[in-house]
Design a protein around this motif. Sequence first.
Motif, PDB file in Angstrom:
ATOM      1  N   TYR A  28     -51.763 -45.402  74.843  1.00 26.94           N
ATOM      2  CA  TYR A  28     -51.397 -44.237  76.174  1.00 26.94           C
ATOM      3  C   TYR A  28     -49.832 -45.322  76.207  1.00 26.94           C
ATOM      4  CZ  TYR A  28     -49.956 -41.370  79.809  1.00 26.94           C
ATOM      5  OH  TYR A  28     -49.135 -41.034  79.995  1.00 26.94           O
ATOM      6  N   MET A  29     -50.008 -46.038  76.982  1.00 27.14           N
ATOM      7  CA  MET A  29     -49.637 -47.209  77.978  1.00 27.14           C
ATOM      8  C   MET A  29     -47.689 -46.994  77.225  1.00 27.14           C
ATOM      9  SD  MET A  29     -48.775 -50.355  80.131  1.00 27.14           S
ATOM     10  CE  MET A  29     -49.150 -51.122  78.624  1.00 27.14           C
ATOM     11  N   ARG A  32     -46.369 -44.093  75.746  1.00 27.55           N
ATOM     12  CA  ARG A  32     -45.364 -43.172  76.854  1.00 27.55           C
ATOM     13  C   ARG A  32     -44.652 -43.971  77.860  1.00 27.55           C
ATOM     14  NH1 ARG A  32     -44.906 -38.077  75.434  1.00 27.55           N
ATOM     15  NH2 ARG A  32     -44.822 -37.848  77.490  1.00 27.55           N
ATOM     16  N   GLN A  33     -44.602 -44.969  77.352  1.00 23.42           N
ATOM     17  CA  GLN A  33     -43.558 -45.745  78.237  1.00 23.42           C
ATOM     18  C   GLN A  33     -42.261 -45.405  78.966  1.00 23.42           C
ATOM     19  OE1 GLN A  33     -43.446 -49.883  77.595  1.00 23.42           O
ATOM     20  NE2 GLN A  33     -43.010 -50.412  79.800  1.00 23.42           N
ATOM     21  N   PRO A  34     -41.586 -45.187  77.955  1.00 21.67           N
ATOM     22  CA  PRO A  34     -39.979 -44.500  77.778  1.00 21.67           C
ATOM     23  C   PRO A  34     -40.217 -43.440  78.585  1.00 21.67           C
ATOM     24  CG  PRO A  34     -40.542 -45.561  75.486  1.00 21.67           C
ATOM     25  CD  PRO A  34     -42.196 -45.272  76.344  1.00 21.67           C
ATOM     26  N   VAL A  35     -40.754 -42.017  78.314  1.00 18.84           N
ATOM     27  CA  VAL A  35     -40.581 -41.070  78.443  1.00 18.84           C
ATOM     28  C   VAL A  35     -41.316 -41.083  80.658  1.00 18.84           C
ATOM     29  CG1 VAL A  35     -41.984 -38.865  78.712  1.00 18.84           C
ATOM     30  CG2 VAL A  35     -41.457 -39.678  76.612  1.00 18.84           C
ATOM     31  N   THR A  56     -46.489 -49.860  89.380  1.00 20.74           N
ATOM     32  CA  THR A  56     -47.640 -50.400  89.127  1.00 20.74           C
ATOM     33  C   THR A  56     -48.396 -48.045  89.611  1.00 20.74           C
ATOM     34  OG1 THR A  56     -46.564 -50.850  91.891  1.00 20.74           O
ATOM     35  CG2 THR A  56     -48.229 -49.535  92.066  1.00 20.74           C
ATOM     36  N   ALA A  57     -47.444 -47.728  89.576  1.00 21.37           N
ATOM     37  CA  ALA A  57     -48.510 -46.157  88.838  1.00 21.37           C
ATOM     38  C   ALA A  57     -49.468 -46.447  87.806  1.00 21.37           C
ATOM     39  CB  ALA A  57     -47.584 -45.266  88.221  1.00 21.37           C
ATOM     40  N   LEU A  58     -48.567 -47.660  86.434  1.00 17.47           N
ATOM     41  CA  LEU A  58     -49.390 -47.281  85.408  1.00 17.47           C
ATOM     42  C   LEU A  58     -51.195 -48.213  85.646  1.00 17.47           C
ATOM     43  CD1 LEU A  58     -47.621 -47.911  82.553  1.00 17.47           C
ATOM     44  CD2 LEU A  58     -49.235 -46.500  83.012  1.00 17.47           C
ATOM     45  N   ALA A  59     -50.882 -49.134  87.033  1.00 16.45           N
ATOM     46  CA  ALA A  59     -51.906 -49.819  87.753  1.00 16.45           C
ATOM     47  C   ALA A  59     -53.118 -49.224  88.446  1.00 16.45           C
ATOM     48  CB  ALA A  59     -51.219 -50.896  88.849  1.00 16.45           C
ATOM     49  N   LYS A  60     -52.566 -48.402  88.894  1.00 17.43           N
ATOM     50  CA  LYS A  60     -53.711 -47.357  89.792  1.00 17.43           C
ATOM     51  C   LYS A  60     -53.866 -46.151  88.984  1.00 17.43           C
ATOM     52  CE  LYS A  60     -50.655 -46.965  93.979  1.00 17.43           C
ATOM     53  NZ  LYS A  60     -50.136 -46.100  94.719  1.00 17.43           N
ATOM     54  N   THR A  61     -53.414 -45.919  87.424  1.00 18.79           N
ATOM     55  CA  THR A  61     -53.794 -45.438  86.103  1.00 18.79           C
ATOM     56  C   THR A  61     -54.946 -45.809  85.567  1.00 18.79           C
ATOM     57  OG1 THR A  61     -51.863 -43.744  85.842  1.00 18.79           O
ATOM     58  CG2 THR A  61     -53.722 -44.231  84.509  1.00 18.79           C
ATOM     59  N   TYR A  62     -54.689 -47.190  85.318  1.00 19.72           N
ATOM     60  CA  TYR A  62     -56.110 -48.008  84.634  1.00 19.72           C
ATOM     61  C   TYR A  62     -57.049 -48.471  85.461  1.00 19.72           C
ATOM     62  CZ  TYR A  62     -57.926 -52.621  82.219  1.00 19.72           C
ATOM     63  OH  TYR A  62     -58.686 -53.314  81.394  1.00 19.72           O
ATOM     64  N   VAL A  63     -57.132 -48.653  86.742  1.00 24.77           N
ATOM     65  CA  VAL A  63     -57.861 -48.614  87.747  1.00 24.77           C
ATOM     66  C   VAL A  63     -59.096 -46.998  87.376  1.00 24.77           C
ATOM     67  CG1 VAL A  63     -59.087 -49.012  90.283  1.00 24.77           C
ATOM     68  CG2 VAL A  63     -57.135 -50.445  89.528  1.00 24.77           C
ATOM     69  N   ALA A  64     -58.090 -46.249  87.764  1.00 25.69           N
ATOM     70  CA  ALA A  64     -59.145 -45.179  87.316  1.00 25.69           C
ATOM     71  C   ALA A  64     -58.991 -44.256  86.069  1.00 25.69           C
ATOM     72  CB  ALA A  64     -58.392 -44.077  88.057  1.00 25.69           C
TER      73      ALA A  64
END
Length: 186
Positions: A28-29, A32-35, A56-64
């Motif tokens: 997913y990362m 979708r990273q460019p968008v 930071t937002a992707l790290a939070k997403t990974y945790v959840a």
Amino acid sequence: MTTPVCTSASDAAAPATQTLPYASFSSYMRARQPVLLRTARSLTGNPSDAEDLLQTALAKTYVAWERIEDHRALDGYVRRALVNTRTSQWRKRKVDEFACDELPEPDPVPGRDDPAEQQALRDAMWRAVMRLPARQRAMVVLRYYEDLSEAQTAEVLGVSVGTVKSAVSRALGKLREDAELGLVRN
């Protein structure tokens, strides 16, 4: 008692084909990273800050990741994380502004005009270029806005180099005499 860092030489020689706990997150990362980076740039206005914000937002997403039920709505989740993280950063920022009796004005730097005046001149110049006849306008745009040589301009328009030189010369003369440009420059 200390724990050895490397338990055995055979472990060190094992191939490094470890998989991430969430392979779907990794795919997913990457997809979708460019968008998402464009969204982060629009929130920060700075490419470096945008990369930090997205990380930071992707790290939070990974945790959840395990708690997210609908993986079709991931973009919305990450965007919400981007906005919330940016809002938190904005609230935490330290403001180094102090009230004073006089407003500190920077000394004018020679050779630099006011940005508003520069924009007004650019706008007036473009309006003056738009008032030129179509053929002269095309030659001026190719020659000066697109930075083509006289030969390249002639090739693009299918005319001789002499035609480009004379038409551009006449166009520049008209621009020098343009009343609106005279008002803005003075």
